[in-house]
Design an enzyme around this catalytic site. Structure first.
Site, PDB file in Angstrom:
ATOM      1  N   TYR A 157      -1.349   0.399  10.722  1.00  0.00           N
ATOM      2  CA  TYR A 157      -1.653  -0.258   9.443  1.00  0.00           C
ATOM      3  C   TYR A 157      -0.458  -0.125   8.491  1.00  0.00           C
ATOM      4  O   TYR A 157      -0.020  -1.110   7.891  1.00  0.00           O
ATOM      5  CB  TYR A 157      -2.898   0.375   8.812  1.00  0.00           C
ATOM      6  N   GLU A 185       0.239   3.621   1.781  1.00  0.00           N
ATOM      7  CA  GLU A 185       0.343   4.038   3.190  1.00  0.00           C
ATOM      8  C   GLU A 185       1.745   3.766   3.738  1.00  0.00           C
ATOM      9  O   GLU A 185       2.132   4.321   4.756  1.00  0.00           O
ATOM     10  CB  GLU A 185      -0.698   3.315   4.040  1.00  0.00           C
ATOM     11  N   SER A 237       0.808  -1.223   0.000  1.00  0.00           N
ATOM     12  CA  SER A 237       0.000   0.000   0.000  1.00  0.00           C
ATOM     13  C   SER A 237       0.838   1.268   0.000  1.00  0.00           C
ATOM     14  O   SER A 237       1.918   1.330   0.605  1.00  0.00           O
ATOM     15  CB  SER A 237      -0.872  -0.016   1.264  1.00  0.00           C
TER      16      SER A 237
HETATM   17  P1  NAP Z   1     -11.457  -4.497   2.140  1.00  0.00           P
HETATM   18  O1  NAP Z   1     -12.629  -4.128   1.279  1.00  0.00           O
HETATM   19  O2  NAP Z   1     -11.400  -3.992   3.540  1.00  0.00           O
HETATM   20  O3  NAP Z   1     -11.381  -6.097   2.159  1.00  0.00           O
HETATM   21  C1  NAP Z   1     -10.556  -6.777   3.073  1.00  0.00           C
HETATM   22  C2  NAP Z   1     -10.827  -8.267   2.978  1.00  0.00           C
HETATM   23  O4  NAP Z   1      -9.996  -8.960   3.916  1.00  0.00           O
HETATM   24  C3  NAP Z   1     -12.279  -8.675   3.294  1.00  0.00           C
HETATM   25  O5  NAP Z   1     -12.665  -9.701   2.416  1.00  0.00           O
HETATM   26  C4  NAP Z   1     -12.148  -9.229   4.718  1.00  0.00           C
HETATM   27  O6  NAP Z   1     -13.136 -10.164   5.055  1.00  0.00           O
HETATM   28  C5  NAP Z   1     -10.788  -9.904   4.619  1.00  0.00           C
HETATM   29  N1  NAP Z   1     -10.184 -10.204   5.921  1.00  0.00           N
HETATM   30  C6  NAP Z   1      -9.963  -9.355   6.951  1.00  0.00           C
HETATM   31  N2  NAP Z   1      -9.374 -10.004   7.977  1.00  0.00           N
HETATM   32  C7  NAP Z   1      -9.216 -11.296   7.586  1.00  0.00           C
HETATM   33  C8  NAP Z   1      -8.678 -12.464   8.199  1.00  0.00           C
HETATM   34  N3  NAP Z   1      -8.180 -12.439   9.442  1.00  0.00           N
HETATM   35  N4  NAP Z   1      -8.665 -13.613   7.485  1.00  0.00           N
HETATM   36  C9  NAP Z   1      -9.183 -13.653   6.245  1.00  0.00           C
HETATM   37  N5  NAP Z   1      -9.727 -12.603   5.611  1.00  0.00           N
HETATM   38  C10 NAP Z   1      -9.740 -11.432   6.276  1.00  0.00           C
HETATM   39  O7  NAP Z   1     -10.091  -4.063   1.433  1.00  0.00           O
HETATM   40  P2  NAP Z   1      -9.805  -3.687  -0.118  1.00  0.00           P
HETATM   41  O8  NAP Z   1      -9.996  -2.236  -0.286  1.00  0.00           O
HETATM   42  O9  NAP Z   1     -10.491  -4.647  -1.000  1.00  0.00           O
HETATM   43  O10 NAP Z   1      -8.226  -3.923  -0.172  1.00  0.00           O
HETATM   44  C11 NAP Z   1      -7.676  -5.189  -0.512  1.00  0.00           C
HETATM   45  C12 NAP Z   1      -6.246  -5.260  -0.015  1.00  0.00           C
HETATM   46  O11 NAP Z   1      -5.473  -4.232  -0.614  1.00  0.00           O
HETATM   47  C13 NAP Z   1      -6.058  -5.068   1.479  1.00  0.00           C
HETATM   48  O12 NAP Z   1      -4.970  -5.870   1.890  1.00  0.00           O
HETATM   49  C14 NAP Z   1      -5.723  -3.605   1.633  1.00  0.00           C
HETATM   50  O13 NAP Z   1      -4.995  -3.396   2.830  1.00  0.00           O
HETATM   51  C15 NAP Z   1      -4.891  -3.405   0.391  1.00  0.00           C
HETATM   52  N6  NAP Z   1      -4.864  -2.076  -0.201  1.00  0.00           N
HETATM   53  C16 NAP Z   1      -6.028  -1.436  -0.477  1.00  0.00           C
HETATM   54  C17 NAP Z   1      -6.003  -0.213  -1.119  1.00  0.00           C
HETATM   55  C18 NAP Z   1      -7.262   0.510  -1.490  1.00  0.00           C
HETATM   56  O14 NAP Z   1      -7.189   1.701  -1.774  1.00  0.00           O
HETATM   57  N7  NAP Z   1      -8.402  -0.156  -1.548  1.00  0.00           N
HETATM   58  C19 NAP Z   1      -4.759   0.349  -1.486  1.00  0.00           C
HETATM   59  C20 NAP Z   1      -3.601  -0.345  -1.201  1.00  0.00           C
HETATM   60  C21 NAP Z   1      -3.655  -1.566  -0.571  1.00  0.00           C
HETATM   61  P3  NAP Z   1     -14.567  -9.716   5.682  1.00  0.00           P
HETATM   62  O15 NAP Z   1     -15.417  -9.376   4.495  1.00  0.00           O
HETATM   63  O16 NAP Z   1     -14.990 -10.926   6.408  1.00  0.00           O
HETATM   64  O17 NAP Z   1     -14.319  -8.528   6.559  1.00  0.00           O
HETATM   65  O1  F7E Z   2      -8.898   8.215   4.231  1.00  0.00           O
HETATM   66  C1  F7E Z   2      -9.263  11.704   5.426  1.00  0.00           C
HETATM   67  C2  F7E Z   2      -8.340  10.782   6.198  1.00  0.00           C
HETATM   68  O2  F7E Z   2      -9.926   6.150   5.174  1.00  0.00           O
HETATM   69  C3  F7E Z   2      -8.406   9.077   3.244  1.00  0.00           C
HETATM   70  C4  F7E Z   2      -7.235   2.194   2.620  1.00  0.00           C
HETATM   71  O3  F7E Z   2      -7.800   1.503   1.529  1.00  0.00           O
HETATM   72  O4  F7E Z   2      -6.046   3.666   1.164  1.00  0.00           O
HETATM   73  C5  F7E Z   2      -6.977   3.636   2.227  1.00  0.00           C
HETATM   74  O5  F7E Z   2      -6.470   4.334   3.366  1.00  0.00           O
HETATM   75  C6  F7E Z   2      -8.128  10.461   3.829  1.00  0.00           C
HETATM   76  C7  F7E Z   2      -7.323  10.433   5.126  1.00  0.00           C
HETATM   77  O6  F7E Z   2      -8.282   6.017   3.229  1.00  0.00           O
HETATM   78  C8  F7E Z   2     -12.538  11.422   6.951  1.00  0.00           C
HETATM   79  O7  F7E Z   2      -7.799  11.450   7.342  1.00  0.00           O
HETATM   80  C9  F7E Z   2     -11.199  13.010   6.364  1.00  0.00           C
HETATM   81  O8  F7E Z   2      -6.340  11.420   5.070  1.00  0.00           O
HETATM   82  O9  F7E Z   2     -10.520   6.868   2.824  1.00  0.00           O
HETATM   83  P1  F7E Z   2      -9.499   6.761   3.887  1.00  0.00           P
HETATM   84  P2  F7E Z   2      -6.736   5.873   3.626  1.00  0.00           P
HETATM   85  O10 F7E Z   2      -6.511   6.130   5.061  1.00  0.00           O
HETATM   86  O11 F7E Z   2      -5.977   6.701   2.647  1.00  0.00           O
HETATM   87  C10 F7E Z   2      -4.762   3.091   1.448  1.00  0.00           C
HETATM   88  C11 F7E Z   2      -3.927   3.166   0.189  1.00  0.00           C
HETATM   89  C12 F7E Z   2      -4.861   1.735   2.028  1.00  0.00           C
HETATM   90  O12 F7E Z   2      -3.981   0.895   1.829  1.00  0.00           O
HETATM   91  C13 F7E Z   2      -5.933   1.497   3.038  1.00  0.00           C
HETATM   92  O13 F7E Z   2      -6.207   0.101   3.170  1.00  0.00           O
HETATM   93  O14 F7E Z   2      -9.382  11.072   4.165  1.00  0.00           O
HETATM   94  N1  F7E Z   2     -10.594  11.849   6.032  1.00  0.00           N
HETATM   95  N2  F7E Z   2     -12.387  12.782   6.931  1.00  0.00           N
HETATM   96  C14 F7E Z   2     -11.395  10.830   6.385  1.00  0.00           C
HETATM   97  N3  F7E Z   2     -11.258   9.503   6.253  1.00  0.00           N
HETATM   98  C15 F7E Z   2     -12.276   8.696   6.691  1.00  0.00           C
HETATM   99  N4  F7E Z   2     -12.174   7.373   6.544  1.00  0.00           N
HETATM  100  N5  F7E Z   2     -13.406   9.244   7.284  1.00  0.00           N
HETATM  101  C16 F7E Z   2     -13.581  10.593   7.435  1.00  0.00           C
HETATM  102  O15 F7E Z   2     -14.596  11.052   7.943  1.00  0.00           O
END
Ligand code: NAP
Ligand code: F7E
Length: 324
Positions: free
Chosen positions: A147, A125, A123
């Site tokens: 995270y 992050e 990520s």
């Molecule tokens: P998400 O919607 O939160 O999905 C996470 C998945 O992980 C869900 O299917 C969840 O199952 C499963 N999970 C959580 N804990 C588990 C455990 N202990 N054992 C087995 N499964 C488990 O996340 P996403 O946005 O699709 O992201 C997919 C991956 O990419 C994650 O690893 C995330 O950290 C990473 N990532 C995401 C982004 C982004 O912007 N979306 C960017 C960079 C990296 P449940 O449905 O049961 O909760």
């Molecule tokens: O926050 C600001 C918050 O929770 C984005 C995950 O998929 O992407 C995701 O992480 C920004 C942050 O995503 C609210 O402070 C303001 O600066 O949508 P987010 P994230 O933290 O960037 C990365 C790449 C991952 O890997 C992660 O799994 O938005 N913000 N107000 C807020 N954020 C939330 N959630 N809620 C608010 O009310």
């Protein structure tokens, strides 16, 4: 027919990747953890085409048994505790699942069949308090949340298993990617869902945290294609996947409210509950390596993404469906 195992198939990316791999003719196996209520809504439309098997990233035995039984050619490790805010409340759990969970999958592969190709969901992050703009594969990490720290561990253990055991283990450093299937707690979907509710007169307020944070937001459907392309390469490697553009939360608000002809300033309240103990202020990725080596590029612009999400939430509410 190749077989792919997806951990996290019930999540946003898992469901898009399952759609994509079915389209490529894969046999798709998805690992699901035990929950007291069924949460298969994101894969409901393909449930008769995929195999869902019980397992958990916290349980090494379950991972070994799944690999032995289903013999996948490719494993996509998308499962994680993925919400940054929650990682401060549950830092040990996040470290165990999001960090150590990667080692459990890698070691299961090493034990059962080291020829399996592995994708790790790293990520942006990990860049956290960025030391270089834009961020690329060589940019040093400076994570700002439990995270982010757990993801740095997952990233380096993937590289370590690649170098130690010659595994085809690849890490995609994906910047934020969103869609109508995004969880309601993430800022983009929180905004689009509230905009739809406000437009339909169901509520009249939206509470948010820091509006100045900037992110590189792309469309999840585009990003899962990059995951697959990475595993088709002869050699494993690490790739940044991003749009190369950055926008603030405020710009997202302007675009989302603007789509329904409203002014966000009339509805948005700032609430300290949504502020983070340490913030990631600016993320913008350099996807040129993915473009050069994988031939990948994003197909959805920022403005198209916001519109797609607001429209989907409006349609859902107008059809009387419940948000999940
Ligand atoms: P998400 O919607 O939160 O999905 C996470 C998945 O992980 C869900 O299917 C969840 O199952 C499963 N999970 C959580 N804990 C588990 C455990 N202990 N054992 C087995 N499964 C488990 O996340 P996403 O946005 O699709 O992201 C997919 C991956 O990419 C994650 O690893 C995330 O950290 C990473 N990532 C995401 C982004 C982004 O912007 N979306 C960017 C960079 C990296 P449940 O449905 O049961 O909760
Ligand atoms: O926050 C600001 C918050 O929770 C984005 C995950 O998929 O992407 C995701 O992480 C920004 C942050 O995503 C609210 O402070 C303001 O600066 O949508 P987010 P994230 O933290 O960037 C990365 C790449 C991952 O890997 C992660 O799994 O938005 N913000 N107000 C807020 N954020 C939330 N959630 N809620 C608010 O009310």
């Amino acid at each position: 027919m190749p077989t792919a195992l997806i951990t996290g198939i019930t999540g946003q990316d898992g469901s898009y990747l399952a759609d994509f791999l079915l389209g490529k003719g894969y046999n798709v196996v998805g690992m699901v953890r035990r929950t007291s209520t069924v949460n298969f809504h994101r894969v409901q439309h393909i449930q008769d085409k995929i195999t869902l098997v019980p397992g958990d990233l916290g349980d090494q035995i379950s991972l070994i048994h799944i690999l032995e039984e289903y013999k996948p050619d490719e494993v996509y490790n998308l499962a994680a505790q993925s919400f940054v805010q929650t990682s401060w409340n549950q830092p040990v759990f996040t470290g165990d699942v999001t960090g150590l969970g990667v080692t459990r999958v890698l070691d299961a592969i090493r034990i059962v069949d080291p020829k399996i190709r592995f994708y790790q969901a790293s990520s942006s992050e990990m860049f956290g308090k960025v030391v270089e703009v834009p961020q690329r594969e060589t940019t040093p990490f400076y994570p700002r949340s439990p995270y982010g720290v757990a993801k740095v561990y997952g990233h380096w253990i993937t590289i370590n298993y690649r170098e130690s055991y010659d595994l085809h283990a690849t890490s995609g450093i994906l910047f934020n990617h969103e869609s109508p299937r995004r969880g309601l707690e993430f800022v983009t979907r929180k905004i689009t869902y509230h905009v739809a509710q406000i437009k339909l007169g169901l509520i009249n307020e939206l509470s948010l945290g820091n509006l100045d944070a900037r992110r590189d937001w792309g469309f999840a459907g585009d990003y899962v294609q990059a995951m697959w392309l990475m595993l088709q390469q002869e050699k494993p490697d690490d790739y940044v996947v991003a749009t190369g553009e950055t926008h603030s939360v405020e710009e997202f608000l302007t675009e989302a409210f603007g789509y329904v002809n409203l002014d966000w300033r009339d509805y948005v309240k700032q609430d300290p509950r949504f502020m983070r103990p340490a913030e990631v202020d600016l993320l913008v990725g350099d996807p040129s390596k993915a473009g050069r080596k994988l031939g990948w590029e994003p197909s959805v612009t920022f403005s198209e993404l916001v519109k797609m999400m607001v429209k989907a939430d409006l349609d859902m509410l107008r059809n009387g469906q419940v948000a999940m």
